[in-house]
Design an enzyme around this catalytic site. Structure first.
Site, PDB file in Angstrom:
ATOM      1  CG  ASP A 321       9.304   0.218  -1.523  1.00 23.30           C
ATOM      2  OD1 ASP A 321       8.760   0.419  -0.431  1.00 23.30           O
ATOM      3  OD2 ASP A 321       9.226   0.997  -2.483  1.00 23.30           O
ATOM      4  CG  ASP A 511      10.437   2.484  -6.563  1.00 26.66           C
ATOM      5  OD1 ASP A 511       9.831   3.401  -7.124  1.00 26.66           O
ATOM      6  OD2 ASP A 511      10.096   2.014  -5.463  1.00 26.66           O
ATOM      7  CG  ASP A 515      13.194   2.006  -1.261  1.00 28.26           C
ATOM      8  OD1 ASP A 515      12.820   1.976  -0.081  1.00 28.26           O
ATOM      9  OD2 ASP A 515      12.425   1.948  -2.232  1.00 28.26           O
TER      10      ASP A 515
END
Length: 619
Positions: A321, A511, A515
């Site tokens: 990410d 995080d 996700d």
């Protein structure tokens, strides 16, 4: 060596054996056979009564093919053919080997627990009657605790003092001081370094981040890797095979050898049994995985099981990410571009909506507008991957990315699409009102992390819900060749599934709460534990405590180091055992050599496994 008082009987047996051998070989003094039998039997029972009890207990339950029965049969057999000292020696040295193994395993477990279980049992609470020392478990959320210099923080909370400096090594693996300011989060396990501080408790003792970490690590030692499971299954098949081979070694020569001597072949069978004991493998392999988990913990990387150390050695692609993983996730308003409102009014209405969100972008706008205490919109709805909508001062508001405007058919100038920074577009009563850009910074070690992953032969991919222009900018800066933006949570899942369908082993690092699904889908889910949401941390297989991307290649190295040591141990053990078993079959090895080979292999494997904990993941 620790724990000698608990092994006085074994030490006494070793002393008796040493005296008997000194008399026999040093002074050529032979005790009468009955006296020798009695003295050796005493030494044997001192050293081996625990093994005999376990062997009897397991055999009585139908489990006769195990190392305890194997050792009992071999040593009692030695007594049966009047090889008293050799029978005692086998049991004594076997027990010494077990002692070393137990000490090494316990040390590994203690080192893991000691890294994290640093919570003080009592804390000082500031109450109306004054400062009171109470058990940490009795402190409620909202109370204020006092932490003096040199003391450990017992509970998670927000700093009430102007500032404070803390050692965060127990949580992050980083020993450098971390300065916190009023309102910043302080976590259990940190050590106050300079001045007394006050902390307002935000989580109970059992719910602190450190407690959850400790639970993860304790659970990790119970989750076995595929190699551990294989060795356990192997031992269950291997032990009965060698038992029957030893029996065959004793009896089959009767039918094929001209001058069959039962004593000779029975002795060879006993040597065969002693050498074939699988205890070195069975203990050293778990010890290696304990070492790998401990190595990770010391570097701020929490593996939730030995199996994930194995998984990390097979990873082909690391998917990351962007926000909070490769970038700091600490946003600031960079530019305000109004259309139908003034700049101040645009920020005010946007902040009224964003005060209902904890997203880093929302917090940046709220901070720019003057803090969280301002006006709030009503009937606020969060639209995942798009933004927020609600009612403020009787007007319908939208604040989010351009997908949000398209979803509600709000027109906007095409040049807005070209803005490279993170953008929050605002609409009032269905009319485009302007946008606010938010700036984020790439983490200091992100570039080095990507470079190291590529050096290790690992592919890198970045996925983000942010718009493609922003994602491309960060990807170019870091040297990531594949980067996809404008993704909803399900879009990230699809991208990872595509990689898996192509035969890739995928690790995903994220995080945010959005996700969690893709972290759970990946072969190895990695959560940034400092900034990460609880949902993502729970779903992850590996947690990086200090949020540093450089810990991603370090986790891969920890897995590779552990795997290398494990297979070295398997290779050493099998090579030595096959060699000595061959010698035993041909009569070229005796019981002394058998026990030295068995204990020696076990100790070599243990010492090799202990090396893991001294490895350097930065190299």
């Amino acid at each position: 060596m620790p724990g000698w008082k608990a092994h006085w009987d074994l030490l006494l047996a070793l002393f008796i054996l040493a005296v008997l051998l000194t008399l026999e070989y040093g002074f050529d003094i032979q005790l009468p056979q009955v006296a020798s039998l009695i003295v050796n039997a005493i030494a044997y029972l001192l050293a081996g009564r625990g093994v005999l009890k376990l062997a009897w207990r397991k055999a009585s339950r139908g489990d006769i093919f195990n190392e305890f029965v194997l050792m009992s049969v071999a040593t009692i057999g030695a007594f049966a053919i009047n090889e008293f000292e050799e029978g005692v020696a086998v049991m004594v040295f076997y027990q010494i080997g077990e002692w070393f193994q137990d000490a090494a395993v316990n040390r590994a477990k203690r080192s893991i627990k000691a890294l994290l279980d640093v919570r003080p049992d009592t804390v000082i609470v500031a109450r109306q009657e004054g400062d009171v020392e109470v058990p940490g478990a009795d402190v409620g959320v909202g109370e204020t605790i006092v932490v003096r210099p040199g003391e450990k923080v017992a509970l998670d909370g927000d700093l009430q003092t102007e500032s404070g400096s803390f050692n965060t090594a127990a949580l992050t693996g980083e020993s450098k001081p971390d300065t916190k300011y009023r309102g910043d989060q302080v976590l259990a396990g940190m050590i106050n370094l300079n001045t007394p501080v006050q902390i307002k408790v935000t989580a109970r003792f059992a719910d602190s981040k450190l407690s959850r970490i400790l639970d993860m690590v304790q659970d990790a030692t119970a989750r076995k890797s595929q190699t551990q499971l294989f060795i356990s299954r192997f031992a269950k098949v291997y032990t009965p095979i060698v038992f029957f081979l030893a029996l065959a070694l004793c009896l089959v020569p009767y039918f094929v050898v001209d001058e069959y001597d039962f004593y000779t072949w029975f002795y060879r069978a006993l040597v065969f049994l002693v050498v074939s004991c699988p205890c070195g493998l069975v203990v050293s392999i778990p010890l290696a995985y304990f070492g790998g988990i401990g190595l990770g913990s010391r570097n701020g990387i929490l593996f939730k099981g030995g199996n994930y150390l194995d998984v990390m050695t097979k990873i082909d692609v690391v998917v990351m990410d962007k926000t909070g993983t490769l970038t700091k996730g600490v946003f600031k308003v960079h530019q305000v571009v109004p259309v139908s409102l003034s700049a101040g009014e645009l920020v005010r209405v946007a902040a009224a909506l964003e005060r209902n969100s904890t997203h880093p972008v929302a917090l940046a706008i709220v901070a720019h507008a003057g803090g969280a205490a301002g006006e709030k919109a009503e009937q606020v709805e969060e639209i995942a991957g798009h933004g927020l909508r609600g009612v403020f001062e009787g007007k319908q508001l939208l604040a989010g990315n351009l997908k949000l405007l398209r979803k509600f058919s709000v027109g906007y100038p095409t040049e807005v699409e070209m803005v490279a920074d993170t953008l929050v577009a605002v609409a009032v009563n269905g009319q485009y009102a302007g946008y606010i850009t938010i700036a984020d910074e790439v983490k200091e070690d992100a570039h080095a992390a990507i470079k190291e992953l590529q050096r290790l032969g690992i592919g890198t991919v970045m996925l983000s819900g942010d718009k493609q222009a922003v994602v491309d900018k960060v990807a170019y800066e870091l040297g990531i060749t594949q980067a996809d933006g404008d993704l909803l949570p399900e879009g990230k899942v699809e991208k990872v599934q595509e990689l898996k369908d192509a035969g890739k082993r995928v690790a995903f690092v994220g995080d945010g709460v959005n996700d969690a699904p893709v972290v759970a889908l990946a072969d190895a889910g990695i959560a940034m534990g400092g900034l990460g949401s609880d949902a993502t941390v729970e779903a992850a297989d590996i947690v990086i405590q200090n949020d540093q991307p450089s810990k991603i290649p370090a986790a891969i190295k920890a897995g590779r180091i552990t795997k290398r040591i494990v297979w070295q141990n398997i290779g050493i053990a099998m090579l030595v055992k096959v060699a000595v078993l061959t010698l035993a079959t041909g009569g070229a090895a005796n019981l002394w050599e058998a026990v030295i080979a068995d204990v020696g292999v076990a100790l070599l494997a243990i010492l090799n496994a202990v090396r893991i904990q001294r490895s350097d993941l930065e190299a």
